[in-house]
Design a protein around this motif. Structure first.
Motif, short mmCIF file in Angstrom:
data_model
loop_
_atom_site.label_atom_id
_atom_site.label_comp_id
_atom_site.label_asym_id
_atom_site.label_seq_id
_atom_site.Cartn_x
_atom_site.Cartn_y
_atom_site.Cartn_z
N THR A 310 0.77 -1.46 -0.11
CA THR A 310 0.15 -0.31 -0.30
C THR A 310 0.82 1.35 0.20
N ARG A 311 0.60 2.40 -0.46
CA ARG A 311 1.84 3.02 -1.18
C ARG A 311 0.68 4.80 -0.86
N PRO A 312 0.90 5.39 -0.33
CA PRO A 312 -0.11 6.32 0.24
C PRO A 312 0.90 7.80 -0.39
N PHE A 313 0.05 8.93 -1.30
CA PHE A 313 1.18 10.47 -1.98
C PHE A 313 0.24 11.43 -0.75
N ALA A 314 1.49 12.17 -1.55
CA ALA A 314 1.25 13.64 -0.09
C ALA A 314 -0.26 13.39 -0.60
N SER A 315 -0.57 13.17 -2.08
CA SER A 315 -2.04 13.99 -2.26
C SER A 315 -3.51 13.25 -1.35
N GLY A 316 -2.98 12.39 -0.75
CA GLY A 316 -3.99 11.64 -0.05
C GLY A 316 -4.39 10.11 -0.79
N ALA A 317 -4.14 10.34 -1.77
CA ALA A 317 -4.45 9.13 -2.91
C ALA A 317 -3.24 7.80 -2.65
#
Length: 409
Positions: A310-317
């Motif tokens: 699971t990889r989160p992104f800075a945008s919250g995606a």
């Protein structure tokens, strides 16, 4: 048609909980077969088809070859109860029992309009005894011993055809089961491991039995069968973003008793005629001993391994990626272990999953691909012993790719 009703009473306190009840089932099943082999069009024989009688059904002469009208009515009544007692802070004991009575009425009109009516009345008491102990807050051990029961019944074909091997009535199947297992939390709560060992000891194991007398097959009993196995489940958070899930099942079993019986596959390979003057004697000479064979449908090893990132992104995606591997080992389809038809091969499959969940949008996307290598694995197999003598395979689904679009309201 089935009618069932169950009434339960439940209760308990700080140290005990219990359940008691009654279960009732009435099941009526009617099968009607009318086999026509006459020349086309069949409509020319409509009167004979609609009004079958001994006059319109000479032995194996068109237009009619086989007729069966069978209704089995089964009534089952059971009283049961179980209690769990907590002894101190660590031990829990379980004790249960079930008293069951089964009555079956089998009305059959078969072959050349020979009628039979048989009533089978069986009863049994089964029980369960178990204990579990919490060694620590993270480790639990448990063990159980229990019995099980499957009703017997009648074989109209054996009664009408005058079978040599297949009994007119088959016995109930009984099992004595032992299980020993553990539930553990490891790695400071980041992993869960479940283990289970079991041994099943069967008496009068039921199977489809062929007879040297044509069309007299039915259900038979193998006096003793043993099945054992190991099951393991692991769930591990290997990192903040990585999760590994695994399952493993290993099975083994042996037919422990002697039983001489006919394998229809051997008869087909022999070239013997079914209705020749010495047909029954020829078929009887092909009997084999089932002792030492492997019980059916026991894959030696089954595994499933899933790795999820699971990889989160800075945008919250969030992007979820998953790789899945499945292996199902070889097994024997029938008790005969005939290499020509019974050995179902092993197979392996791979699968992929990608899921995209944008935090600030109600729309989500997912891509799933299964059986990536398009493996033609055999899921199950069926051999028809009652005259058709055909074997068919059911394959696992082929490669499939599915795209999913979700909308969050």
């Amino acid at each position: 048609e089935v009618f069932s009703q169950e009434i339960d009473l439940l209760g308990g306190g700080t140290r005990t909980d219990w359940v008691a009840g009654v279960h009732y089932v009435r099941h009526e099943n009617r099968n009607f077969f009318l086999e026509a082999i006459g020349p086309a069009p069949v409509s020319q024989f409509e009167e004979q088809l609609e009004n079958p009688s001994p006059e319109t059904l000479p032995p194996f002469v068109p237009p009619l070859e086989f007729v069966e009208d069978r209704t089995v009515t089964r009534t089952d009544l059971a009283l049961f109860g179980q209690t769990r007692v907590r002894a101190g802070d660590r031990w829990t004991l379980t004790l249960g029992g079930r008293l069951q009575r089964d009555r079956a009425t089998d009305r059959t009109t078969q072959f050349w309009f020979i009628e039979s009516r048989e009533v089978v009345d069986d009863s049994a008491f089964t029980w369960r005894l178990g204990a579990d102990v919490r060694l620590t807050a993270d480790h639990l051990l448990y063990g159980t011993a229990s019995t099980g029961w499957k009703n017997g019944g009648s074989n109209p074909g054996a009664q009408i055809g005058g079978a040599l091997d297949v009994p007119p009535f088959f016995r109930p199947e009984e099992v004595l089961a032992f299980e020993l297992g553990s539930r553990s939390t490891l790695a400071r709560g980041r992993a869960h491991l479940n283990l289970n060992l079991f041994l099943y000891d069967y008496d009068n194991y039921q199977f489809i039995q062929e007879d040297p007398v044509p069309f007299s097959a039915g259900t038979g009993n193998i006096p003793r069968v043993e099945i054992s196995g190991l099951e393991a489940e692991l769930s591990w958070l290997a990192g903040d973003r990585l999760r590994i899930d695994g399952q493993l099942t290993a099975l083994d079993g042996t037919i422990e008793s002697d039983l001489m019986t006919l394998d229809v596959a051997d008869f087909l390979a022999s070239g013997f005629g079914r209705f020749t003057e010495t047909g029954i004697e020829d078929r009887a000479s092909l009997r084999v001993n089932l002792a030492g064979n492997e019980p059916p449908k026991l894959p030696d090893l089954t595994t499933r391994l899933t790795v999820t990132h699971t990889r989160p992104f800075a945008s919250g995606a969030t992007l979820t990626s998953r790789l899945e591997y499945i292996y199902r080992g070889e097994y024997q389809y029938r008790v005969f272990n005939n290499p020509a038809v019974d050995t179902v091969p092993a197979y392996s499959t791979f699968g992929l999953f990608f899921g995209w969940d944008p935090a600030r949008s109600p729309v989500s996307l997912a891509l799933r691909a299964t059986n990536l290598l398009d493996e033609a694995g055999v899921n199950s197999r069926f051999t028809n012993p009652f005259g058709l003598h055909t074997t068919s395979d059911e394959l696992i689904p082929p490669r499939q790719v599915v795209v999913t679009v979700g909308y969050r309201f």
